[in-house]
Design a protein around this motif. Sequence first.
Motif, PDB file in Angstrom:
ATOM      1  N   GLU A  91       0.887  -1.404   0.228  1.00 39.87           N
ATOM      2  CA  GLU A  91      -0.001   0.229  -0.145  1.00 39.87           C
ATOM      3  C   GLU A  91       0.742   1.566  -0.249  1.00 39.87           C
ATOM      4  O   GLU A  91       0.636   2.495   0.907  1.00 39.87           O
ATOM      5  CB  GLU A  91      -0.888   0.651   1.534  1.00 39.87           C
ATOM      6  N   ARG A  92       1.904   1.168  -0.876  1.00 42.59           N
ATOM      7  CA  ARG A  92       2.997   2.548  -1.283  1.00 42.59           C
ATOM      8  C   ARG A  92       3.779   2.084  -1.876  1.00 42.59           C
ATOM      9  O   ARG A  92       3.754   0.612  -2.622  1.00 42.59           O
ATOM     10  CB  ARG A  92       3.768   2.849   0.175  1.00 42.59           C
ATOM     11  N   ARG A  93       4.319   2.689  -3.054  1.00 39.69           N
ATOM     12  CA  ARG A  93       5.248   2.985  -4.027  1.00 39.69           C
ATOM     13  C   ARG A  93       6.304   4.077  -3.643  1.00 39.69           C
ATOM     14  O   ARG A  93       6.578   4.367  -1.996  1.00 39.69           O
ATOM     15  CB  ARG A  93       4.722   3.862  -5.189  1.00 39.69           C
ATOM     16  N   PHE A  94       7.275   3.280  -4.589  1.00 42.47           N
ATOM     17  CA  PHE A  94       9.022   3.709  -4.233  1.00 42.47           C
ATOM     18  C   PHE A  94       9.153   4.283  -5.633  1.00 42.47           C
ATOM     19  O   PHE A  94       9.199   4.008  -6.592  1.00 42.47           O
ATOM     20  CB  PHE A  94       9.430   2.264  -3.869  1.00 42.47           C
ATOM     21  N   ASP A  95      10.411   5.273  -5.516  1.00 41.84           N
ATOM     22  CA  ASP A  95      11.157   6.076  -6.344  1.00 41.84           C
ATOM     23  C   ASP A  95      12.148   4.662  -8.064  1.00 41.84           C
ATOM     24  O   ASP A  95      11.807   5.158  -8.023  1.00 41.84           O
ATOM     25  CB  ASP A  95      12.017   6.620  -5.976  1.00 41.84           C
ATOM     26  N   VAL A  96      12.251   3.949  -6.864  1.00 39.85           N
ATOM     27  CA  VAL A  96      12.744   2.469  -7.548  1.00 39.85           C
ATOM     28  C   VAL A  96      12.814   1.604  -6.872  1.00 39.85           C
ATOM     29  O   VAL A  96      13.256   1.366  -5.889  1.00 39.85           O
ATOM     30  CB  VAL A  96      14.315   2.372  -7.504  1.00 39.85           C
ATOM     31  N   VAL A  97      12.287   0.409  -7.397  1.00 38.54           N
ATOM     32  CA  VAL A  97      12.148  -0.569  -6.927  1.00 38.54           C
ATOM     33  C   VAL A  97      12.840  -1.985  -7.908  1.00 38.54           C
ATOM     34  O   VAL A  97      13.500  -1.417  -8.552  1.00 38.54           O
ATOM     35  CB  VAL A  97      10.944  -1.739  -7.150  1.00 38.54           C
ATOM     36  N   VAL A  98      13.763  -2.406  -6.653  1.00 35.85           N
ATOM     37  CA  VAL A  98      15.171  -3.270  -7.028  1.00 35.85           C
ATOM     38  C   VAL A  98      14.802  -4.948  -6.841  1.00 35.85           C
ATOM     39  O   VAL A  98      14.182  -4.946  -6.137  1.00 35.85           O
ATOM     40  CB  VAL A  98      16.700  -2.885  -6.594  1.00 35.85           C
ATOM     41  N   MET A  99      14.466  -5.643  -7.852  1.00 39.71           N
ATOM     42  CA  MET A  99      14.970  -7.056  -7.957  1.00 39.71           C
ATOM     43  C   MET A  99      16.523  -7.938  -8.433  1.00 39.71           C
ATOM     44  O   MET A  99      17.274  -7.200  -9.841  1.00 39.71           O
ATOM     45  CB  MET A  99      14.139  -7.602  -8.747  1.00 39.71           C
ATOM     46  N   ALA A 100      17.584  -7.636  -7.478  1.00 39.05           N
ATOM     47  CA  ALA A 100      19.291  -8.000  -7.855  1.00 39.05           C
ATOM     48  C   ALA A 100      19.009  -9.169  -7.549  1.00 39.05           C
ATOM     49  O   ALA A 100      18.013  -9.852  -7.033  1.00 39.05           O
ATOM     50  CB  ALA A 100      20.014  -7.277  -7.048  1.00 39.05           C
ATOM     51  N   GLY A 101      19.904 -10.308  -7.696  1.00 42.30           N
ATOM     52  CA  GLY A 101      19.865 -11.266  -7.494  1.00 42.30           C
ATOM     53  C   GLY A 101      19.358 -12.394  -8.139  1.00 42.30           C
ATOM     54  O   GLY A 101      19.351 -13.390  -8.240  1.00 42.30           O
ATOM     55  N   ASN A 102      18.749 -11.731  -9.803  1.00 40.50           N
ATOM     56  CA  ASN A 102      18.159 -13.444 -10.044  1.00 40.50           C
ATOM     57  C   ASN A 102      16.885 -13.722 -10.009  1.00 40.50           C
ATOM     58  O   ASN A 102      16.837 -14.628  -9.774  1.00 40.50           O
ATOM     59  CB  ASN A 102      19.044 -14.394 -10.292  1.00 40.50           C
ATOM     60  N   VAL A 103      15.800 -12.487  -9.056  1.00 44.74           N
ATOM     61  CA  VAL A 103      15.312 -12.971  -8.124  1.00 44.74           C
ATOM     62  C   VAL A 103      13.497 -13.853  -9.496  1.00 44.74           C
ATOM     63  O   VAL A 103      13.364 -14.359  -9.125  1.00 44.74           O
ATOM     64  CB  VAL A 103      14.452 -11.556  -7.846  1.00 44.74           C
ATOM     65  N   PRO A 104      13.643 -13.145 -10.541  1.00 43.83           N
ATOM     66  CA  PRO A 104      12.660 -13.852 -10.959  1.00 43.83           C
ATOM     67  C   PRO A 104      13.292 -15.089 -11.609  1.00 43.83           C
ATOM     68  O   PRO A 104      12.156 -16.255 -11.987  1.00 43.83           O
ATOM     69  CB  PRO A 104      12.967 -12.773 -12.520  1.00 43.83           C
ATOM     70  N   LEU A 105      13.996 -15.364 -11.734  1.00 39.95           N
ATOM     71  CA  LEU A 105      14.409 -16.993 -12.028  1.00 39.95           C
ATOM     72  C   LEU A 105      14.228 -17.977 -10.770  1.00 39.95           C
ATOM     73  O   LEU A 105      14.035 -19.454 -10.572  1.00 39.95           O
ATOM     74  CB  LEU A 105      16.030 -17.237 -12.184  1.00 39.95           C
ATOM     75  N   VAL A 119       5.323  -6.672  -7.983  1.00 41.34           N
ATOM     76  CA  VAL A 119       6.578  -5.677  -8.013  1.00 41.34           C
ATOM     77  C   VAL A 119       6.026  -4.245  -8.546  1.00 41.34           C
ATOM     78  O   VAL A 119       6.732  -2.872  -7.740  1.00 41.34           O
ATOM     79  CB  VAL A 119       7.947  -5.816  -7.749  1.00 41.34           C
ATOM     80  N   ALA A 120       5.946  -4.134  -9.916  1.00 41.89           N
ATOM     81  CA  ALA A 120       6.050  -3.101 -10.921  1.00 41.89           C
ATOM     82  C   ALA A 120       4.103  -2.261  -9.790  1.00 41.89           C
ATOM     83  O   ALA A 120       4.661  -1.041 -10.446  1.00 41.89           O
ATOM     84  CB  ALA A 120       4.926  -3.455 -11.513  1.00 41.89           C
ATOM     85  N   GLY A 121       3.736  -2.938  -9.343  1.00 44.11           N
ATOM     86  CA  GLY A 121       2.284  -2.063  -8.852  1.00 44.11           C
ATOM     87  C   GLY A 121       2.747  -1.452  -7.083  1.00 44.11           C
ATOM     88  O   GLY A 121       2.414  -0.078  -6.917  1.00 44.11           O
ATOM     89  N   HIS A 122       4.305  -1.800  -6.925  1.00 43.93           N
ATOM     90  CA  HIS A 122       4.930  -0.572  -6.259  1.00 43.93           C
ATOM     91  C   HIS A 122       5.854   0.500  -7.179  1.00 43.93           C
ATOM     92  O   HIS A 122       6.420   1.599  -5.732  1.00 43.93           O
ATOM     93  CB  HIS A 122       5.759  -1.516  -5.351  1.00 43.93           C
ATOM     94  N   VAL A 123       5.962   0.744  -7.939  1.00 48.67           N
ATOM     95  CA  VAL A 123       6.595   1.550  -8.459  1.00 48.67           C
ATOM     96  C   VAL A 123       5.626   2.748  -8.569  1.00 48.67           C
ATOM     97  O   VAL A 123       4.424   3.345  -9.312  1.00 48.67           O
ATOM     98  CB  VAL A 123       6.989   1.171 -10.133  1.00 48.67           C
ATOM     99  N   ALA A 124       6.388   3.917  -7.808  1.00 48.84           N
ATOM    100  CA  ALA A 124       5.982   5.615  -7.469  1.00 48.84           C
ATOM    101  C   ALA A 124       5.069   5.939  -9.015  1.00 48.84           C
ATOM    102  O   ALA A 124       6.511   5.616 -10.501  1.00 48.84           O
ATOM    103  CB  ALA A 124       6.311   6.392  -7.158  1.00 48.84           C
ATOM    104  N   PRO A 125       4.792   7.213  -9.683  1.00 44.07           N
ATOM    105  CA  PRO A 125       4.636   7.357 -11.304  1.00 44.07           C
ATOM    106  C   PRO A 125       6.079   8.338 -11.679  1.00 44.07           C
ATOM    107  O   PRO A 125       6.869   9.124 -10.609  1.00 44.07           O
ATOM    108  CB  PRO A 125       3.344   8.799 -10.446  1.00 44.07           C
TER     109      PRO A 125
END
Length: 182
Positions: A91-105, A119-125
């Motif tokens: 229920e909040r958004r961030f300037d940057v959302v980072v997925m480091a370390g092969n997270v999608p894999l 995660v995209a739903g947490h990226v601020a405009p």
Amino acid sequence: MTWDGDDYQRRFDDLAASGEDVHGEAAFVLAFAPATVLDAGCGTGRVAIELARHGIEVVGVDVDASMLATARGRAPGITWVASDLAALALERRFDVVVMAGNVPLFTAPGTRAALVAGVAGHVAPGGLLVAGFSLDRGYTEADYDGHAAAAGLTLVRRFATWDRAPFTPGGNYAVSVHGAPG
């Protein structure tokens, strides 16, 4: 997959003790000068802790209890959240959302679109989603771009490494930067 957070962190501690720079992902994110960052798939908090050390407000999220226990022990002042990223609802958004370390894999096959949407739903405009992962494990940059586009994000730039080496199609690793509409 089950992790041992202390054992995982020990590998990075050993690399740092040998003189290796283990903060490439954090340095990459710092270049965007964010005030807030969501470290999605934070593991033991290596990236989040380094960002917080630079005065950035960070929230770390991971599904693995052992990884989060290690993160909490290393930096109790940071907010650490146990959650599957596909179901993330902070229920909040961030300037940057980072997925480091092969997270999608590390997600189950068939769930990557939900992961990216979560995660995209947490990226601020006007904010950014940054993800780095190997491309030789069945999830390509085209797959990821499609999932990001479906989540309303547009590719801004892609690199081959966290130190911004140029990306060449057919490479085995990508660091992708996608932006949210402002």
